[in-house]
Design a protein around this motif. Structure first.
Motif, PDB file in Angstrom:
ATOM      1  N   PRO A 226      -7.197   6.077  -4.977  1.00  0.00           N
ATOM      2  CA  PRO A 226      -6.583   7.048  -4.063  1.00  0.00           C
ATOM      3  C   PRO A 226      -7.617   7.701  -3.151  1.00  0.00           C
ATOM      4  O   PRO A 226      -8.797   7.845  -3.523  1.00  0.00           O
ATOM      5  N   PRO A 227      -7.205   8.098  -1.944  1.00  0.00           N
ATOM      6  CA  PRO A 227      -8.150   8.760  -1.026  1.00  0.00           C
ATOM      7  C   PRO A 227      -8.793   9.982  -1.664  1.00  0.00           C
ATOM      8  O   PRO A 227      -8.150  10.715  -2.431  1.00  0.00           O
ATOM      9  N   ALA A 228     -10.062  10.185  -1.347  1.00  0.00           N
ATOM     10  CA  ALA A 228     -10.791  11.372  -1.820  1.00  0.00           C
ATOM     11  C   ALA A 228     -10.617  12.469  -0.771  1.00  0.00           C
ATOM     12  O   ALA A 228     -11.018  12.306   0.385  1.00  0.00           O
ATOM     13  N   ILE A 229     -10.023  13.573  -1.168  1.00  0.00           N
ATOM     14  CA  ILE A 229      -9.676  14.639  -0.228  1.00  0.00           C
ATOM     15  C   ILE A 229     -10.548  15.853  -0.502  1.00  0.00           C
ATOM     16  O   ILE A 229     -10.539  16.414  -1.611  1.00  0.00           O
ATOM     17  N   GLY A 230     -11.318  16.239   0.491  1.00  0.00           N
ATOM     18  CA  GLY A 230     -12.155  17.426   0.382  1.00  0.00           C
ATOM     19  C   GLY A 230     -11.567  18.563   1.191  1.00  0.00           C
ATOM     20  O   GLY A 230     -10.401  18.543   1.585  1.00  0.00           O
ATOM     21  N   THR A 231     -12.379  19.553   1.465  1.00  0.00           N
ATOM     22  CA  THR A 231     -11.905  20.709   2.236  1.00  0.00           C
ATOM     23  C   THR A 231     -11.953  20.458   3.738  1.00  0.00           C
ATOM     24  O   THR A 231     -11.280  21.158   4.499  1.00  0.00           O
ATOM     25  N   SER A 232     -12.717  19.462   4.175  1.00  0.00           N
ATOM     26  CA  SER A 232     -12.869  19.239   5.620  1.00  0.00           C
ATOM     27  C   SER A 232     -12.659  17.793   6.031  1.00  0.00           C
ATOM     28  O   SER A 232     -12.763  17.483   7.220  1.00  0.00           O
ATOM     29  N   ASN A 233     -12.391  16.881   5.082  1.00  0.00           N
ATOM     30  CA  ASN A 233     -12.153  15.498   5.462  1.00  0.00           C
ATOM     31  C   ASN A 233     -11.397  14.754   4.364  1.00  0.00           C
ATOM     32  O   ASN A 233     -11.209  15.267   3.264  1.00  0.00           O
ATOM     33  N   MET A 234     -10.987  13.543   4.718  1.00  0.00           N
ATOM     34  CA  MET A 234     -10.329  12.660   3.761  1.00  0.00           C
ATOM     35  C   MET A 234     -10.994  11.292   3.864  1.00  0.00           C
ATOM     36  O   MET A 234     -11.167  10.757   4.955  1.00  0.00           O
ATOM     37  N   GLU A 235     -11.385  10.749   2.714  1.00  0.00           N
ATOM     38  CA  GLU A 235     -12.145   9.494   2.676  1.00  0.00           C
ATOM     39  C   GLU A 235     -11.292   8.379   2.070  1.00  0.00           C
ATOM     40  O   GLU A 235     -10.698   8.544   1.010  1.00  0.00           O
ATOM     41  N   PHE A 236     -11.267   7.247   2.775  1.00  0.00           N
ATOM     42  CA  PHE A 236     -10.524   6.081   2.309  1.00  0.00           C
ATOM     43  C   PHE A 236     -11.521   4.989   1.927  1.00  0.00           C
ATOM     44  O   PHE A 236     -12.249   4.489   2.789  1.00  0.00           O
ATOM     45  N   ASP A 237     -11.576   4.639   0.650  1.00  0.00           N
ATOM     46  CA  ASP A 237     -12.463   3.582   0.168  1.00  0.00           C
ATOM     47  C   ASP A 237     -11.652   2.301  -0.002  1.00  0.00           C
ATOM     48  O   ASP A 237     -10.706   2.252  -0.796  1.00  0.00           O
ATOM     49  N   CYS A 238     -12.043   1.270   0.745  1.00  0.00           N
ATOM     50  CA  CYS A 238     -11.296   0.013   0.747  1.00  0.00           C
ATOM     51  C   CYS A 238     -12.174  -1.127   0.236  1.00  0.00           C
ATOM     52  O   CYS A 238     -13.403  -1.052   0.258  1.00  0.00           O
ATOM     53  N   LYS A 239     -11.515  -2.173  -0.209  1.00  0.00           N
ATOM     54  CA  LYS A 239     -12.241  -3.321  -0.751  1.00  0.00           C
ATOM     55  C   LYS A 239     -13.169  -3.922   0.301  1.00  0.00           C
ATOM     56  O   LYS A 239     -14.352  -4.068   0.083  1.00  0.00           O
ATOM     57  N   GLY A 240     -12.625  -4.329   1.435  1.00  0.00           N
ATOM     58  CA  GLY A 240     -13.455  -4.819   2.531  1.00  0.00           C
ATOM     59  C   GLY A 240     -14.188  -6.101   2.214  1.00  0.00           C
ATOM     60  O   GLY A 240     -15.422  -6.148   2.252  1.00  0.00           O
ATOM     61  N   GLU A 241     -13.453  -7.175   1.917  1.00  0.00           N
ATOM     62  CA  GLU A 241     -14.097  -8.446   1.579  1.00  0.00           C
ATOM     63  C   GLU A 241     -13.411  -9.607   2.290  1.00  0.00           C
ATOM     64  O   GLU A 241     -12.190  -9.631   2.423  1.00  0.00           O
ATOM     65  N   PHE A 242     -14.233 -10.543   2.750  1.00  0.00           N
ATOM     66  CA  PHE A 242     -13.729 -11.759   3.384  1.00  0.00           C
ATOM     67  C   PHE A 242     -13.539 -12.848   2.329  1.00  0.00           C
ATOM     68  O   PHE A 242     -14.330 -12.954   1.389  1.00  0.00           O
ATOM     69  N   TYR A 243     -12.501 -13.671   2.521  1.00  0.00           N
ATOM     70  CA  TYR A 243     -12.221 -14.781   1.623  1.00  0.00           C
ATOM     71  C   TYR A 243     -11.904 -16.037   2.426  1.00  0.00           C
ATOM     72  O   TYR A 243     -11.333 -15.959   3.519  1.00  0.00           O
ATOM     73  N   SER A 244     -12.256 -17.178   1.843  1.00  0.00           N
ATOM     74  CA  SER A 244     -11.798 -18.442   2.383  1.00  0.00           C
ATOM     75  C   SER A 244     -10.316 -18.600   2.082  1.00  0.00           C
ATOM     76  O   SER A 244      -9.871 -18.342   0.960  1.00  0.00           O
ATOM     77  N   VAL A 245      -9.548 -19.000   3.075  1.00  0.00           N
ATOM     78  CA  VAL A 245      -8.108 -19.164   2.878  1.00  0.00           C
ATOM     79  C   VAL A 245      -7.818 -20.298   1.908  1.00  0.00           C
ATOM     80  O   VAL A 245      -6.968 -20.183   1.023  1.00  0.00           O
ATOM     81  N   GLU A 246      -8.520 -21.413   2.046  1.00  0.00           N
ATOM     82  CA  GLU A 246      -8.249 -22.602   1.228  1.00  0.00           C
ATOM     83  C   GLU A 246      -9.022 -22.618  -0.084  1.00  0.00           C
ATOM     84  O   GLU A 246      -8.570 -23.183  -1.079  1.00  0.00           O
ATOM     85  N   HIS A 247     -10.207 -21.986  -0.104  1.00  0.00           N
ATOM     86  CA  HIS A 247     -11.053 -22.032  -1.297  1.00  0.00           C
ATOM     87  C   HIS A 247     -11.483 -20.611  -1.657  1.00  0.00           C
ATOM     88  O   HIS A 247     -12.645 -20.237  -1.489  1.00  0.00           O
ATOM     89  N   SER A 285     -17.916 -21.227   1.828  1.00  0.00           N
ATOM     90  CA  SER A 285     -17.002 -21.745   0.812  1.00  0.00           C
ATOM     91  C   SER A 285     -15.904 -22.597   1.437  1.00  0.00           C
ATOM     92  O   SER A 285     -15.430 -23.566   0.835  1.00  0.00           O
ATOM     93  N   ALA A 286     -15.496 -22.226   2.649  1.00  0.00           N
ATOM     94  CA  ALA A 286     -14.445 -22.987   3.337  1.00  0.00           C
ATOM     95  C   ALA A 286     -14.940 -24.334   3.835  1.00  0.00           C
ATOM     96  O   ALA A 286     -14.133 -25.208   4.180  1.00  0.00           O
ATOM     97  N   GLY A 287     -16.278 -24.513   3.887  1.00  0.00           N
ATOM     98  CA  GLY A 287     -16.841 -25.785   4.328  1.00  0.00           C
ATOM     99  C   GLY A 287     -16.703 -26.047   5.813  1.00  0.00           C
ATOM    100  O   GLY A 287     -16.684 -27.209   6.249  1.00  0.00           O
TER     101      GLY A 287
END
Length: 470
Positions: A226-247, A285-287
């Protein structure tokens, strides 16, 4: 209120590792801008807003039951004070409006036994106060979720003026309608607000948490908690990873921990070094990191051609065994490329193998030798307006003989030719494109204002203000 919540959500809109590969932060400045946009949209759309008809019956002493209907109701005027918005630590976003007034005009009808009458009415609502806490979290799929965590709403007073001919019923009917409207508004405001917020859930579920960059690679960025909510901002931590579609394979490294500290812009987004490297891993990995080079692809001005005669100075044995024959090269990645983020500098290393063939007169390909190649570049990246610009330089080229059907030979002279070719042909084209600039991806109705790109140790950050155009 409804429009403001919608704009707020639009603005905030971003094996699992413990650290995010992609991080986004919205600040109080973003909430203040969302407040302005929401108020502006409300000014445009509340005027003339239609209100559903109301029908019912009331008991008026000493007459008994009177049936009534209120129809054709619409807002003719309103006063919308500036809302108050802010982050509620570890909870969500708090929104408050105090002292709002609304003027409504409509038509009334009543029936008392065989007596029927009708006319128009004016309803003035004073001191409308709403305080809402919008809870913000995430679900098991990494989507953003919102809920009405707390609500308090009330109407201080209202006035009803009926225009009609039922003089003997006028005052008691007016008072009953006033009391009824006051109670209904106080009772239904919060349920209406909660219903609207809960109704946003299907829209949030439709927001993609993955993006297929091309036919080979997909970028996934679900929330990892879940987002980290402070007194002056809100932080969104996401996976952020690339993958090969076929492999599909998991990137074997955990993202480096990094923190965005920019509070001067509405939104900042950071991409970790590991996240960037997962792209190279996915393509490898996708070749698809390979190319077949033929002589027709070599610039006409080049003194070096892909034929055995031209390669005599590099591999003397080659034209002896295969005189005056064309060649081709299969160039492919031997391992994933590596990217390093350092303060104000990006370094990229590419590792490949070049399998060289001679083309016999009958079109048969004969392998003659294999080279291992490592090329390193440095890049400076900047923002120019809304475009990514920069420049690239060559750091080093190394060439080693991996195997040979012609016996051992030195690769230094060939290495120098490749280095010169990169300087004379490759880098001018790349730098010309970087100088023109690469436009940042566009988002419908939302544009970036004065974006700033900063390369830091282990991550790159884009900080920007935003502009919303309905």
């Amino acid at each position: 209120m409804w429009l403001f919540l919608t704009i707020l959500l639009a603005v905030s809109h971003h094996a699992l590792g413990t650290n995010p590969g992609l991080e986004s932060v919205i600040t109080q400045k973003a909430l203040e801008y969302a407040k302005q946009v929401g108020a502006s949209l409300a000014q445009e759309q509340l005027g003339g807003l239609a209100i559903p008809d109301i029908t019912g019956s009331i008991s008026i002493f000493p007459f008994g039951k009177v049936d009534y209907s209120l129809s054709g109701m619409h807002v003719v005027d309103f006063n919308l004070p500036e809302p108050e918005v802010g982050f509620a630590e570890e909870a969500g976003v708090k929104i408050g409006i105090s002292g709002m007034s609304v003027a409504i005009h409509g038509t009334w009808r009543d029936r008392y036994h065989l007596i029927r009458d009708s006319g128009s009415f004016d309803l003035a609502v004073y001191g409308l106060t709403v305080s809402v806490l919008v809870g913000v979290g995430s679900d098991s799929t990494g989507h953003l979720i919102v809920s009405s965590a707390n609500c308090d709403a009330s109407v201080a007073d209202l006035e009803v003026t009926l225009h009609g001919s039922t003089r003997w019923l006028y005052k008691p009917f007016t008072n009953k309608i006033k009391d009824l409207a006051h109670k209904q508004l106080n009772r239904k405001l919060c349920p209406m607000i909660s219903e609207y917020i809960d109704g946003l859930e299907p829209l949030l579920q439709k927001i993609n948490v993955s993006y297929q960059y091309d036919p080979y690679v997909v970028f996934e960025f679900p929330l990892i908690h879940p987002p980290a909510i402070g007194t002056s901002n809100m932080e969104f931590d996401c996976k952020g990873e690339f993958y090969s579609v076929e492999h599909r394979k998991e990137f074997p490294f955990t993202p480096e921990l990094f923190q965005l500290h920019d509070q001067n812009h509405m939104v900042s987004v950071g991409l970790s070094q590991s996240s960037a490297n997962s792209a190279g891993f996915a393509y490898h990995s996708a070749g698809v990191l390979w190319i077949r080079l033929t002589d027709s692809m070599i610039p006409k001005v080049s003194p070096i051609r892909l034929n055995t005669t031209s390669f005599e100075s590099f591999v003397p044995e080659l034209p002896k065994r295969y005189p005056d024959m064309l060649m081709l090269v299969d160039l492919f990645s031997s391992q994933q490329p590596l990217i390093t983020f350092q303060p104000d500098n990006v370094t990229a290393q590419a590792f490949g193998s070049a399998k060289v063939y001679v083309i016999l007169p009958n079109a048969t390909l004969v392998p003659v030798f294999v080279l291992d190649i490592c090329v390193s570049f440095s890049a400076k990246l900047f923002m120019s307006g809304l475009k990514l610009t920069g420049s690239m330089t060559l750091n080093n080229v190394s060439l080693n003989l991996a195997s040979s059907e012609l016996g051992p030979f030195q690769t230094k002279s060939m290495e120098n030719v490749i280095r010169a070719g990169i300087h004379l042909v490759v880098l001018p084209k790349v730098n010309a494109k970087l100088k023109r600039g690469i436009p940042l991806p566009a988002t419908p109705k939302v544009s970036l204002v004065n974006p700033v790109l900063k390369v830091n140790q282990g991550f790159v950050m884009l900080a920007t203000d935003i502009s919303y155009s309905p």
